[in-house]
Design an enzyme around this catalytic site. Structure first.
Site, PDB file in Angstrom:
ATOM      1  N   ASP A  38      16.864  10.421  -7.653  1.00 39.83           N
ATOM      2  CA  ASP A  38      18.302  10.546  -7.376  1.00 39.83           C
ATOM      3  C   ASP A  38      18.659  10.432  -5.892  1.00 39.83           C
ATOM      4  O   ASP A  38      19.767  10.817  -5.494  1.00 39.83           O
ATOM      5  CB  ASP A  38      18.846  11.883  -7.907  1.00 39.83           C
ATOM      6  CG  ASP A  38      18.850  11.930  -9.434  1.00 39.83           C
ATOM      7  OD1 ASP A  38      18.782  10.856 -10.054  1.00 39.83           O
ATOM      8  OD2 ASP A  38      18.916  13.045  -9.983  1.00 39.83           O
ATOM      9  N   LYS A  77      -4.101  10.851   4.653  1.00 39.44           N
ATOM     10  CA  LYS A  77      -3.768  10.071   5.846  1.00 39.44           C
ATOM     11  C   LYS A  77      -2.814  10.911   6.691  1.00 39.44           C
ATOM     12  O   LYS A  77      -1.594  10.881   6.495  1.00 39.44           O
ATOM     13  CB  LYS A  77      -3.093   8.747   5.472  1.00 39.44           C
ATOM     14  CG  LYS A  77      -3.921   7.854   4.523  1.00 39.44           C
ATOM     15  CD  LYS A  77      -3.488   8.014   3.112  1.00 39.44           C
ATOM     16  CE  LYS A  77      -3.927   6.901   2.191  1.00 39.44           C
ATOM     17  NZ  LYS A  77      -5.317   6.558   2.181  1.00 39.44           N
ATOM     18  N   LYS A 101       3.344   4.371  -1.217  1.00 40.92           N
ATOM     19  CA  LYS A 101       3.445   5.282  -2.359  1.00 40.92           C
ATOM     20  C   LYS A 101       4.774   6.021  -2.246  1.00 40.92           C
ATOM     21  O   LYS A 101       4.938   6.890  -1.391  1.00 40.92           O
ATOM     22  CB  LYS A 101       2.308   6.307  -2.390  1.00 40.92           C
ATOM     23  CG  LYS A 101       0.932   5.728  -2.670  1.00 40.92           C
ATOM     24  CD  LYS A 101       0.165   5.473  -1.419  1.00 40.92           C
ATOM     25  CE  LYS A 101      -1.232   4.968  -1.721  1.00 40.92           C
ATOM     26  NZ  LYS A 101      -1.860   4.344  -0.554  1.00 40.92           N
ATOM     27  N   ASP A 119      -0.810  18.373  18.791  1.00 36.86           N
ATOM     28  CA  ASP A 119      -0.375  19.629  19.425  1.00 36.86           C
ATOM     29  C   ASP A 119       0.234  20.626  18.452  1.00 36.86           C
ATOM     30  O   ASP A 119       0.963  21.536  18.872  1.00 36.86           O
ATOM     31  CB  ASP A 119       0.620  19.346  20.556  1.00 36.86           C
ATOM     32  CG  ASP A 119      -0.044  18.722  21.769  1.00 36.86           C
ATOM     33  OD1 ASP A 119      -1.272  18.853  21.903  1.00 36.86           O
ATOM     34  OD2 ASP A 119       0.665  18.088  22.572  1.00 36.86           O
ATOM     35  N   HIS A 141       0.817  -1.209   0.000  1.00 38.21           N
ATOM     36  CA  HIS A 141       0.000   0.000   0.000  1.00 38.21           C
ATOM     37  C   HIS A 141       0.858   1.269   0.000  1.00 38.21           C
ATOM     38  O   HIS A 141       0.333   2.376   0.121  1.00 38.21           O
ATOM     39  CB  HIS A 141      -0.927  -0.029   1.233  1.00 38.21           C
ATOM     40  CG  HIS A 141      -2.045   0.946   1.188  1.00 38.21           C
ATOM     41  ND1 HIS A 141      -2.165   1.980   2.087  1.00 38.21           N
ATOM     42  CD2 HIS A 141      -3.110   1.060   0.359  1.00 38.21           C
ATOM     43  CE1 HIS A 141      -3.247   2.684   1.822  1.00 38.21           C
ATOM     44  NE2 HIS A 141      -3.836   2.163   0.777  1.00 38.21           N
ATOM     45  N   HIS A 170      -9.132  11.229   1.202  1.00 39.10           N
ATOM     46  CA  HIS A 170      -8.196  10.124   1.077  1.00 39.10           C
ATOM     47  C   HIS A 170      -6.868  10.429   1.778  1.00 39.10           C
ATOM     48  O   HIS A 170      -5.960   9.596   1.790  1.00 39.10           O
ATOM     49  CB  HIS A 170      -7.944   9.817  -0.409  1.00 39.10           C
ATOM     50  CG  HIS A 170      -7.259   8.516  -0.648  1.00 39.10           C
ATOM     51  ND1 HIS A 170      -5.924   8.419  -1.018  1.00 39.10           N
ATOM     52  CD2 HIS A 170      -7.705   7.241  -0.552  1.00 39.10           C
ATOM     53  CE1 HIS A 170      -5.599   7.151  -1.163  1.00 39.10           C
ATOM     54  NE2 HIS A 170      -6.641   6.409  -0.886  1.00 39.10           N
TER      55      HIS A 170
END
Length: 536
Positions: free
Chosen positions: A282, A456, A277, A461, A275, A454
């Site tokens: 470089d 996450k 991404k 604080d 899952h 979508h």
């Protein structure tokens, strides 16, 4: 017009609509849809399950002693489940299923209940761990400086270092993107700067404007002699890319592999998806976040209203951690042993730049360390004033629910943003099943009215945050390979806080009274959903 004639005309018009309109497109494409790989493989798996269940039911009906044996095996399975180190909510769901339906429950548990690695997988995972530990080293001066800082960041960083083996950096920077569109623009800009290599690892890649633009850069860079690699999850792309897509990429000069092929063989490993991404350029610039490479993520298409996502760009030495993440997974899939240090760029040795601390980290489902779940819990438990969360799915275990409720009861401002327009109605039903217990404790729930959330993100604080691929759901926290970036005292943390402040007014708040105002059958349904949600 006579009634019969009207019926004939209506039938004829309906037939034309079916064959010439959208329905006609569906009918013409029906054979193609039926023979898609995902359909064929899924049917093969369902047939295997069906044969196993039918066989066990047949044996139960005709052999009383077998029924007794199955009951004994069910209790043995329950004892094994209770004694293992899995999440308590996961245990409860399996125990209820096995005791309620001994034959079917035991069969399904034997097929899919195992969540840890086999000896073969353990050997492969040891390679990932060895690569991580060999090529990532903590600068003790950075850790010592962080210890002198107020707040819980030192303990957070020390946990990620000890449990996941990823160091914390004080000489790197991060840029937070509150949407897919600005992140995509920055991705293209960084890709064009590539001089040595480009590495991509994504759960979803789909043909369209976004992928076409990226693929054009990859093709040109590969033709110029750069090392270009693409790794994608088979299940995430199974309805979006053809089964031979790796060959097409290789024909363009792009090295490509598929993660965990979706094959017609019953295995608990089907649950363990990549899952993550990652886009690495470089070893100097690296992206992660919720954004996959498909048009809905940049709102070219809008299947669920406005798609609200986020991404983060890491520059500097912290990008090396993300490069090692990719190379270790590439080694896991391609079964290569490369000299990882050959990919390490020159990072100028400099003093801390005062822009805070960054700590990219990865999480694997094939061990007993739930890194993503634990760092979320630590952010929640250590908060003094605020905990703000964005997540597309809210499928919580008891530990996470307790952490959120206790924080709210101690006066911490706990807020969670979820989608207003869900992408999966059944998952959203489980999400809403968690609202009542949270709002009763004082947690504030917001649903994003324009469409689908979508992103996450977890903010604590307004000084510490985690941005990455980890959803607040059971699959993401315990079953998938994930990655994220821990941020402390960075400018990007302020950008995360600003994103929350801009998003809250676009949401509708779900009160405790509204959660309570449901029918009895809905209450029963939500209770069942909460029990079995770890198995979804």
């Amino acid at each position: 017009m006579p009634r019969l004639a009207r019926r004939v005309v209506c039938w004829y018009n309906g037939y034309n609509l079916l064959t010439e309109g959208k329905g006609g497109v569906f009918m013409r494409n029906l054979p193609k849809l039926l023979f898609q790989r995902v359909v064929v493989v899924s049917l093969a798996i369902l047939l295997q399950i069906g044969f196993l269940l039918a066989g066990m039911f047949w044996l139960r009906d005709y052999r009383q002693w077998i029924h007794i044996a199955l009951s004994a095996f069910s209790w043995i399975a329950v004892i094994v489940i209770v004694s293992n180190r899995n999440n308590p909510s996961y245990k409860i769901a399996w125990i209820v299923l096995i005791l309620a339906f001994p034959v079917a429950g035991l069969t399904i548990y034997l097929l899919f209940g195992g969540n840890k690695a086999s000896s073969r997988e353990n050997r492969k995972m040891e390679r990932i761990d060895s690569v991580t530990m060999r090529y990532l080293h903590q600068d003790e001066a950075v850790l010592a400086a962080l210890r002198e800082q107020p707040g819980p960041a030192y303990n957070h960083a020390r946990y990620l270092l000890k449990s996941a083996c990823f160091p914390v950096y004080d000489n790197s920077e991060a840029v937070y993107y509150p949407g897919g569109e600005p992140c995509f623009k920055s991705m293209l800009e960084e890709l064009e700067k590539a001089e040595h290599y480009i590495f991509l690892e994504f759960f979803i890649i789909d043909k369209g404007e976004m992928w076409s633009a990226i693929l054009d850069v990859l093709r040109r860079k590969a033709a110029a002699g750069l090392d270009v690699r693409v790794l994608y999850d088979d299940f995430g792309c199974i309805t979006r890319l053809p089964g031979n897509y790796c060959k097409k990429l290789r024909a363009l000069g792009v090295q490509a592999h598929v993660f965990n092929p979706y094959v017609p063989v019953l295995s608990a490993r089907l649950n363990n998806r990549d899952h993550r991404k990652l886009m690495i350029v470089d070893g100097k610039a690296a992206f992660t976040g919720g954004i996959n490479l498909a048009d809905e993520y940049i709102n070219v298409t809008s299947p669920y209203g406005h798609w609200k996502d986020c991404g983060i760009l890491v520059r500097g030495e912290a990008a090396w951690s993300m490069t090692v993440m990719f190379l270790s997974m590439w080694d896991y899939v391609a079964r290569l042993e490369e000299a990882v240090d050959a990919f390490r760029p020159f990072y100028p040795v400099g003093q801390p730049d005062g822009r805070g601390y960054l700590q990219p980290f990865a999480d694997s489902p094939l061990d007993y360390e739930d890194v993503g779940a634990t760092i979320f819990q630590k952010l929640i438990q250590s908060a003094r004033d605020t905990v703000w969360i964005m997540t597309p799915y809210l499928i919580l275990d008891e530990k996470m629910t307790s952490a959120l409720c206790v924080a709210a009861k101690t006066g911490v401002d706990v807020r969670i943003i979820t989608p207003g327009i869900p992408d999966k109605w059944y998952v959203h039903a489980v999400t809403r099943a968690n609202y009542e217990v949270l709002t009763e404790a004082g947690v504030r729930i917001f649903e994003y009215r324009p469409g689908f959330i979508h992103a996450k993100v977890c903010l604590s604080d307004e000084t510490n945050a985690v941005v990455g691929t980890v959803n607040m759901d059971f699959r993401s926290l315990y079953l998938h390979f994930e990655d994220a970036v821990y941020l402390s005292g960075c400018e990007a943390v302020g950008e995360v806080a600003a994103d929350f402040r801009e998003t809250f007014p676009q949401c509708r708040e779900i009160s405790y009274a509204r959660c309570r105002h449901i029918y009895l059958h809905q209450r029963i349904g939500r209770a069942l959903l909460r029990v079995f949600s770890p198995l979804m």
